[in-house]
Design an enzyme around this catalytic site. Structure first.
Site, PDB file in Angstrom:
ATOM      1  N   ARG A  14       0.726  -1.502  -0.356  1.00 41.27           N
ATOM      2  CA  ARG A  14      -0.082   0.227  -0.266  1.00 41.27           C
ATOM      3  C   ARG A  14       0.383   1.421   0.609  1.00 41.27           C
ATOM      4  O   ARG A  14       0.818   1.857  -1.122  1.00 41.27           O
ATOM      5  CB  ARG A  14      -0.953   0.213   1.022  1.00 41.27           C
ATOM      6  CG  ARG A  14      -1.960   1.510   1.058  1.00 41.27           C
ATOM      7  CD  ARG A  14      -1.750   2.730   1.156  1.00 41.27           C
ATOM      8  NE  ARG A  14      -1.364   2.455   2.886  1.00 41.27           N
ATOM      9  CZ  ARG A  14      -0.434   3.639   3.650  1.00 41.27           C
ATOM     10  NH1 ARG A  14       0.127   4.618   2.552  1.00 41.27           N
ATOM     11  NH2 ARG A  14       0.034   3.557   4.688  1.00 41.27           N
ATOM     12  N   ASP A  15       1.574   1.265   0.975  1.00 38.69           N
ATOM     13  CA  ASP A  15       2.492   2.517   0.880  1.00 38.69           C
ATOM     14  C   ASP A  15       3.690   3.097   0.159  1.00 38.69           C
ATOM     15  O   ASP A  15       3.794   3.709  -0.854  1.00 38.69           O
ATOM     16  CB  ASP A  15       3.341   2.517   2.338  1.00 38.69           C
ATOM     17  CG  ASP A  15       2.902   4.473   3.231  1.00 38.69           C
ATOM     18  OD1 ASP A  15       2.999   4.904   1.672  1.00 38.69           O
ATOM     19  OD2 ASP A  15       3.421   4.432   4.420  1.00 38.69           O
ATOM     20  N   HIS A 207       4.629   4.565  12.327  1.00 37.33           N
ATOM     21  CA  HIS A 207       5.180   4.639  11.765  1.00 37.33           C
ATOM     22  C   HIS A 207       6.038   5.224  10.810  1.00 37.33           C
ATOM     23  O   HIS A 207       6.147   6.656  10.442  1.00 37.33           O
ATOM     24  CB  HIS A 207       3.104   4.786  10.932  1.00 37.33           C
ATOM     25  CG  HIS A 207       3.391   4.874   9.537  1.00 37.33           C
ATOM     26  ND1 HIS A 207       2.462   3.748   8.838  1.00 37.33           N
ATOM     27  CD2 HIS A 207       4.213   5.816   8.557  1.00 37.33           C
ATOM     28  CE1 HIS A 207       2.945   3.894   7.008  1.00 37.33           C
ATOM     29  NE2 HIS A 207       3.347   5.450   6.763  1.00 37.33           N
ATOM     30  N   HIS A 209       8.872   7.067   7.810  1.00 40.90           N
ATOM     31  CA  HIS A 209       8.964   7.200   7.010  1.00 40.90           C
ATOM     32  C   HIS A 209      10.702   7.546   7.239  1.00 40.90           C
ATOM     33  O   HIS A 209      11.508   8.134   7.923  1.00 40.90           O
ATOM     34  CB  HIS A 209       9.448   8.301   5.879  1.00 40.90           C
ATOM     35  CG  HIS A 209       7.658   7.582   6.057  1.00 40.90           C
ATOM     36  ND1 HIS A 209       7.411   6.894   4.364  1.00 40.90           N
ATOM     37  CD2 HIS A 209       6.473   7.578   5.842  1.00 40.90           C
ATOM     38  CE1 HIS A 209       6.325   6.970   4.315  1.00 40.90           C
ATOM     39  NE2 HIS A 209       5.668   7.253   5.145  1.00 40.90           N
ATOM     40  N   CYS A 240       4.451   9.283  -0.190  1.00 41.02           N
ATOM     41  CA  CYS A 240       3.360   9.492   0.184  1.00 41.02           C
ATOM     42  C   CYS A 240       3.375  10.632  -0.955  1.00 41.02           C
ATOM     43  O   CYS A 240       3.730  11.696  -1.350  1.00 41.02           O
ATOM     44  CB  CYS A 240       2.201  10.239   0.921  1.00 41.02           C
ATOM     45  SG  CYS A 240       0.936  10.910   1.301  1.00 41.02           S
ATOM     46  N   ASN A 249       9.286   3.923   3.782  1.00 42.26           N
ATOM     47  CA  ASN A 249       8.824   3.855   5.569  1.00 42.26           C
ATOM     48  C   ASN A 249      10.335   2.631   5.072  1.00 42.26           C
ATOM     49  O   ASN A 249      11.115   2.518   4.902  1.00 42.26           O
ATOM     50  CB  ASN A 249       8.318   2.154   5.187  1.00 42.26           C
ATOM     51  CG  ASN A 249       6.786   2.999   4.769  1.00 42.26           C
ATOM     52  OD1 ASN A 249       6.196   3.396   3.973  1.00 42.26           O
ATOM     53  ND2 ASN A 249       5.720   3.336   5.708  1.00 42.26           N
TER      54      ASN A 249
END
Ligand code: HMG
Ligand code: MG
Length: 298
Positions: A14-15, A207, A209, A240, A249
């Site tokens: 996803r990310d 979370h 990055h 993002c 990430n």
């Protein structure tokens, strides 16, 4: 002290893939998730049911979930911003969703087309219905450690946004360093503010990055404070699309290497994971930014 075990919440599909310049073919995404499940990872964030014009890279969410071989014991959460997204996710049979709030006004506007305050009405409708449907609901808070437009972000503001998500019914809160500017002392300050604001540490995930190379140090700081769920992305994929200064990430391989060194259990087969990320790097046509993948991939 340090925890005996950590849950890795894998966000690469996803990310990671939401930020690719090209749309990765749906069959490659499905194979990526199947391979990740085979490495021992038990939580794989699969995709997002957001507006397809906002994130065209994940417009194939329903098709992807239909193709997936759902491995036993593996959880496949998806991002859902609003009720339209929840409807689509329910049609695809998901059991775990995540809403994603902003700690700042500017990013709420840019990422959600809503004011900071208006985001809560949107999420309240989603979380209430999702909980009633028996789903698990994670709440993200973005820009917890700095915002590219507003600069410093008050930890009390992060805690206030997070508390509202927990009060709505989110069972877990993931604190996002969206642009990777935080450092370990800052992690202590944000965790202190959240706990003081009424969110128990057992509910918190981190979370990070890795834009400024701080993700692993920040993770260690969080583990020392009792956090036991860590978001990471295989091979360090990620970013993002609505925060240009964000890069990948924390790489899952880098995390696994550190956890192994500390004797913290995680359940992942590092060799299989490195092979998966090396395969994905081949699909994307560029090397993985993960140091551990580079060190170990033949
Ligand atoms: P909007 O344009 O304000 O939406 O977008 P709206 O409610 O005004 O609706 C407009 C039209 O879009 C309607 O269609 C809706 O049906 C449709 P019309 O009636 O005009 O024909 N629509 C949808 N269609 C499909 N799926 C949907 C959906 N919603 C509305 N879900 C919205 C508001 C929130 C939808 C939009 O801003 C959006 O999709 N944003 C997502 C941005 C995003 O995905 N960003 C990346 C994820 S966040 C992140 O990466 C950070 C994180 O990793 C943590 C960290 O690092 O900090 C999580
Ligand atoms: Mg992120």
């Amino acid at each position: 002290g340090l925890p005996a075990s950590v849950t890795i919440y894998e966000v690469g599909a996803r990310d990671g893939l939401q930020n690719e310049g090209t749309v990765v073919p749906v069959e490659v995404k499905a194979e990526f998730l199947d391979r990740l499940a085979g490495t021992g990872l038990r939580t794989l964030e699969a995709t997002s049911f957001v507006h397809p014009k906002w994130v065209p890279q994940l417009a194939d969410a329903a098709d992807l979930l239909a193709r997936l071989t759902r491995a036993p014991g593996v959880d496949y959460p998806v991002l859902v911003p609003n009720e339209r997204g929840l409807d689509r996710a329910l049609e695809s049979g998901v059991e775990h969703v995540a809403v994603f709030a902003s700690a700042t006004e500017t990013f709420a506007q840019r990422n959600l087309n809503r004011s900071l305050d208006a985001q809560f009405a949107m999420f309240d409708a989603v979380v209430t219905r999702a909980v009633a449907e028996g789903l698990r609901v994670r709440g993200y808070v973005s820009m917890c450690f700095g915002d590219p437009w507003e600069g410093a972000v008050d930890p009390a503001q992060v805690a206030a946004v997070g508390r509202r998500l927990v009060d709505m019914g989110c069972d877990q809160l993931s604190l996002g360093d969206t642009i990777g500017t935080g450092t370990p002392g800052h992690v202590d300050a944000v965790l202190d503010a959240c706990v003081a604001g009424g969110v128990p540490v057992e509910r918190l995930a981190v979370h990070f990055h890795d834009t400024y190379g701080q993700a692993l140090s920040n993770t260690l700081a969080a583990l020392r404070r009792g956090v036991t769920t860590v978001d990471a992305s295989a091979g360090g994929l990620g970013g993002c699309p609505y925060a240009e200064s964000a890069t990948g990430n924390l790489a899952t391989e880098d995390l696994v290497w550190m956890l192994d060194g500390l004797g913290i259990a995680h359940g992942v087969d590092l060799d299989a994971l490195v092979a998966t990320s090396a395969w994905m790097a081949g699909q994307l046509g560029r090397p993985s930014p993960s140091r551990v993948v580079r060190a170990l991939a033949g």
